[in-house]
Design an enzyme around this catalytic site. Structure first.
Site, PDB file in Angstrom:
ATOM      1  N   ALA A  53     -33.326-122.436 -38.374  1.00 17.28           N
ATOM      2  CA  ALA A  53     -34.039-121.322 -37.750  1.00 17.28           C
ATOM      3  C   ALA A  53     -33.119-120.595 -36.784  1.00 17.28           C
ATOM      4  O   ALA A  53     -32.220-121.196 -36.204  1.00 17.28           O
ATOM      5  CB  ALA A  53     -35.255-121.831 -36.985  1.00 17.28           C
ATOM      6  N   PHE A  54     -33.366-119.313 -36.590  1.00 18.84           N
ATOM      7  CA  PHE A  54     -32.479-118.547 -35.706  1.00 18.84           C
ATOM      8  C   PHE A  54     -32.520-119.092 -34.288  1.00 18.84           C
ATOM      9  O   PHE A  54     -31.578-118.910 -33.518  1.00 18.84           O
ATOM     10  CB  PHE A  54     -32.835-117.055 -35.738  1.00 18.84           C
ATOM     11  CG  PHE A  54     -33.797-116.587 -34.689  1.00 18.84           C
ATOM     12  CD1 PHE A  54     -35.159-116.608 -34.908  1.00 18.84           C
ATOM     13  CD2 PHE A  54     -33.333-116.110 -33.471  1.00 18.84           C
ATOM     14  CE1 PHE A  54     -36.048-116.175 -33.942  1.00 18.84           C
ATOM     15  CE2 PHE A  54     -34.214-115.663 -32.499  1.00 18.84           C
ATOM     16  CZ  PHE A  54     -35.576-115.700 -32.733  1.00 18.84           C
ATOM     17  N   LYS A  55     -33.583-119.789 -33.956  1.00 16.79           N
ATOM     18  CA  LYS A  55     -33.713-120.276 -32.586  1.00 16.79           C
ATOM     19  C   LYS A  55     -32.637-121.321 -32.235  1.00 16.79           C
ATOM     20  O   LYS A  55     -32.351-121.529 -31.059  1.00 16.79           O
ATOM     21  CB  LYS A  55     -35.115-120.819 -32.357  1.00 16.79           C
ATOM     22  CG  LYS A  55     -36.136-119.679 -32.406  1.00 16.79           C
ATOM     23  CD  LYS A  55     -37.540-120.119 -32.115  1.00 16.79           C
ATOM     24  CE  LYS A  55     -38.475-118.927 -31.974  1.00 16.79           C
ATOM     25  NZ  LYS A  55     -38.871-118.334 -33.273  1.00 16.79           N
ATOM     26  N   ASP A  56     -32.050-121.926 -33.248  1.00 15.83           N
ATOM     27  CA  ASP A  56     -30.945-122.852 -32.986  1.00 15.83           C
ATOM     28  C   ASP A  56     -29.786-122.165 -32.272  1.00 15.83           C
ATOM     29  O   ASP A  56     -29.062-122.806 -31.506  1.00 15.83           O
ATOM     30  CB  ASP A  56     -30.404-123.438 -34.297  1.00 15.83           C
ATOM     31  CG  ASP A  56     -31.363-124.430 -34.951  1.00 15.83           C
ATOM     32  OD1 ASP A  56     -32.045-125.177 -34.233  1.00 15.83           O
ATOM     33  OD2 ASP A  56     -31.416-124.450 -36.199  1.00 15.83           O
ATOM     34  N   LEU A  84     -30.822-122.439 -28.734  1.00 15.73           N
ATOM     35  CA  LEU A  84     -31.252-123.723 -28.179  1.00 15.73           C
ATOM     36  C   LEU A  84     -30.196-124.810 -28.256  1.00 15.73           C
ATOM     37  O   LEU A  84     -30.194-125.736 -27.444  1.00 15.73           O
ATOM     38  CB  LEU A  84     -32.564-124.152 -28.829  1.00 15.73           C
ATOM     39  CG  LEU A  84     -33.723-123.297 -28.265  1.00 15.73           C
ATOM     40  CD1 LEU A  84     -34.954-123.376 -29.150  1.00 15.73           C
ATOM     41  CD2 LEU A  84     -34.067-123.728 -26.843  1.00 15.73           C
TER      42      LEU A  84
END
Ligand SMILES: *Cc1c(COP(=O)(O)O)cnc(C)c1O
Length: 463
Positions: free
Chosen positions: A109-112, A115
Site C-alpha cells: 500500500a502507498f501508506k508504507d 509509515l
C-alpha cells in the site's frame, strides 16, 4: 535552519519537527503546518538527476531538525524494505497513461512510503529521549497494516489499531491481525471508519489521558507522513517531464483523508510545476462537492469497492482550509468549530466559479471503476486496484493533451482479490505471494463497541 511548525488554529508556541512528530495533533485541536514552505525552484534542475533516496534527503532536510547524517541513515533504512529499486516507479502500460506505483512496500500500500519512515524516526527519537510511546490509529484498511508493519517488534512502542468490524477487505484485515508481535493490538470496532477516527480524536484530545499513557498518532494528521509523500510527487514529475519533454504535469489522486493529495499541494507550493491536482473520490464525494460548490457537508458513509476512501470527514482537510482562507487561524477555528457542531461549512465561491484553480475534482461510481479495471486489463494486461481505478477514471474527465497526467496507484490489486475477480473474471489475476502466505496464519484481535471509554480502558490495561 529547519522550519518551525504552527497549529492551523493558532494555539501554542511553534514547535520543531521532532516535537510535532511525537505530538501528532496540536493541543488546541488543530493540525501542524510548517511556518513557511521553502521555495525550491532553483534546485529542480539538480534534483531531477537524483535517485529516490537522495531526493528524499534533499526534501526532508528542509523540514526536519534531525542531523543530516542520521536522517540519511533513517531514509536509507526505510526504503531498503521496498521491493523496487526506484522505490516508487512510474510505468505506462499503454504509452498514454502514467501510473505512479506506490505499492512496492511491505504491505503493498502507498501508506508504507510514509509509515516505514515514521517507524524508524519514532524509534530513533524515543531512544534519544529515553521515552516510550503508545500509538493510536484509526484505519479504513491500509493505514493499519502499514502502521503495524512500521512499528511491530520495535522497542519502546506499542500500537493500538481501531478499524470498522467488517468494513475492510479480508486481505487487509489479515495483514494486521496475523502479526504476532506483542506490541501490536488490533481492535475491531462495531461501527464505521468515521466512528473509529472520531474515537481516536477524542482519546487524543483528552489531554490528561494522552499525557498519562504517552499517546501519539500515526494517522495522516501526522506531518511526517505528509512530508514523506511529498517526495514521490517530485520524483514522478521529473520522470514524466523528462520522458515527454514537457514543462508541467498533472496528478490524479485517489482521495480519502486528503493526506496524499495535500502532499501534492505542498509540492506545488514548493515550486514543482504541477498545473493541476485532480481529486478523485468514490461515491463518498464530500470533497468533490466542496471543490465544486464551496460547501463542505458531512453525509453518511457508503461502503464501496475502494474501502480506504470510504470517508466523509477528511482529517487533513483543515490543513488545506488554512491556506484557502489566507492563513488565518481564527477563521479556521470558527469554520471547524461550526463544522463539528452542524456538519457543514461553506466558503464563498469566487466569481470565476472555481474555488481553487490548482484543483479539479470528480467522483467515480462502482461500475465505472470496474470498467476501468476491466478495460485496461484486457487491453494491456495491467491490473489496477479499485482505488487507483477511481483516480484513472476521474483523470479522464479532465483531458489536456499538453500536460500529461500521472495517476497515483495507491495499492496493489492483490489486496482486493474479490473486486479484481469481479472486474476481470479471473481468480488468479493480480495475486501476490505476500498475501497468499497470510491465509494460514493465526489471527489476534479484539472486538469492541464504538465507545471511547471501552478503548481508553483497553489502552490503560495494555499499555
Ligand atoms: C489511504 C488510501 C487512500 C486515500 O489516501 P488519503 O491520504 O487518505 O487521501 C487511497 N487509496 C488507498 C489504497 C489507500 O490506502
Amino acid at each position: 535552519m529547519s522550519t518551525k511548525y504552527i497549529s492551523t488554529r493558532g494555539g501554542g508556541t511553534p514547535l520543531g519537527f521532532t516535537d510535532v512528530m511525537m505530538t501528532g495533533l496540536a493541543r488546541d485541536g488543530g493540525l501542524f503546518l510548517p511556518f513557511n514552505i521553502p521555495c525550491v525552484r532553483d534546485k529542480l534542475a539538480v534534483w531531477k538527476t537524483l535517485p529516490y533516496r537522495e531526493l528524499a534527503l534533499e526534501i526532508m532536510r528542509l523540514y526536519t531538525d534531525i542531523p543530516e547524517h542520521d536522517l540519511k541513515m533513517l531514509i536509507d533504512h526505510s526504503y531498503s524494505s521496498f521491493r523496487h529499486r526506484e522505490v516508487t516507479p512510474v510505468v505506462s502500460p499503454d504509452g498514454e497513461l502514467y501510473i505512479l506505483e506506490l505499492f512496492h512496500g511491505p504491505t503493498l500500500a502507498f501508506k508504507d512510503v510514509a509509515l516505514q519512515l515514521l517507524g524508524n524516526i519514532f524509534e530513533y527519537v524515543l531512544a534519544r529521549q529515553s521515552r516510550k510511546l503508545n500509538l493510536l490509529v484509526a484505519t479504513s484498511g491500509d493505514t493499519g497494516g502499514a502502521a503495524i508493519h512500521g512499528i511491530k517488534g520495535r522497542k519502546d512502542m506499542k500500537i493500538f489499531v481501531l478499524y470498522p468490524n467488517g468494513g475492510i477487505s479480508p486481505a487487509q484485515e489479515r495483514q494486521m491481525t496475523t502479526v504476532q508481535d506483542e506490541n501490536v493490538f488490533c481492535i475491531a470496532v462495531n461501527g464505521s471508519f468515521d466512528d473509529c477516527q472520531g474515537m481516536v480524536k477524542e482519546v487524543l484530545n483528552d489531554l490528561d489521558f494522552r499525557d498519562r499513557f504517552m499517546l501519539g498518532a500515526v494517522n495522516s494528521i501526522n506531518w511526517a507522513r505528509l512530508l514523506a509523500q511529498v517526495v514521490y510527487y517530485f520524483y514522478a514529475a521529473f520522470r514524466v517531464m523528462e520522458k515527454r519533454d514537457v514543462a508541467q504535469v498533472r496528478f490524479s489522486v485517489p482521495t480519502g483523508n486528503f493526506g496524499d493529495i495535500f502532499a501534492g499541494y505542498i509540492a506545488a507550493q514548493m515550486g514543482l510545476p504541477i498545473s493541476l491536482l485532480i481529486l478523485a473520490s468514490n461515491e463518498n464525494d464530500i470533497l468533490p462537492r466542496f471543490f465544486n460548490t464551496g460547501i463542505y457537508e458531512r453525509g453518511s458513509v457508503r461502503k464501496t469497492i475502494s474501502p480506504s476512501m470510504d470517508i466523509q470527514v477528511a482529517s487533513n482537510f483543515e490543513r488545506y482550509l488554512y491556506y484557502l482562507v489566507g492563513r488565518n487561524p481564527a477563521v479556521v477555528r470558527d469554520l471547524m468549530c461550526g463544522f463539528s457542531g452542524t456538519g457543514r461549512l461553506e466558503i464563498k465561491m469566487p466569481a470565476s466559479g472555481q474555488l481553487d484553480p490548482l484543483f479539479a475534482a470528480g467522483s467515480c461510481d462502482t461500475e465505472s471503476a470496474l470498467s476501468v479495471m476491466r478495460d485496461l486489463y484486457r487491453a494491456t494486461g495491467y491490473l489496477l486496484d479499485p482505488h487507483s481505478a477511481v483516480g484513472v477514471h476521474v483523470a479522464r474527465m479532465f483531458p489536456d493533451p499538453h500536460r500529461p497526467v500521472i495517476c497515483l496507484a495507491t495499492a496493489h490489486p492483490a489486496k482486493f482479490g474479490e473486486t479484481v475477480q469481479r472486474a476481470t473474471g479471473s481468480k488468479k489475476a493480480g495475486r501476490h505471494e505476500i498475501l497468499d502466505k497470510l491465509a494460514s496464519l493465526p489471527v489476534r484481535r479484539e472486538v469492541m463497541p464504538a465507545s471511547v471509554e471501552a478503548v481508553q480502558d483497553f489502552i490503560a490495561r495494555h499499555s
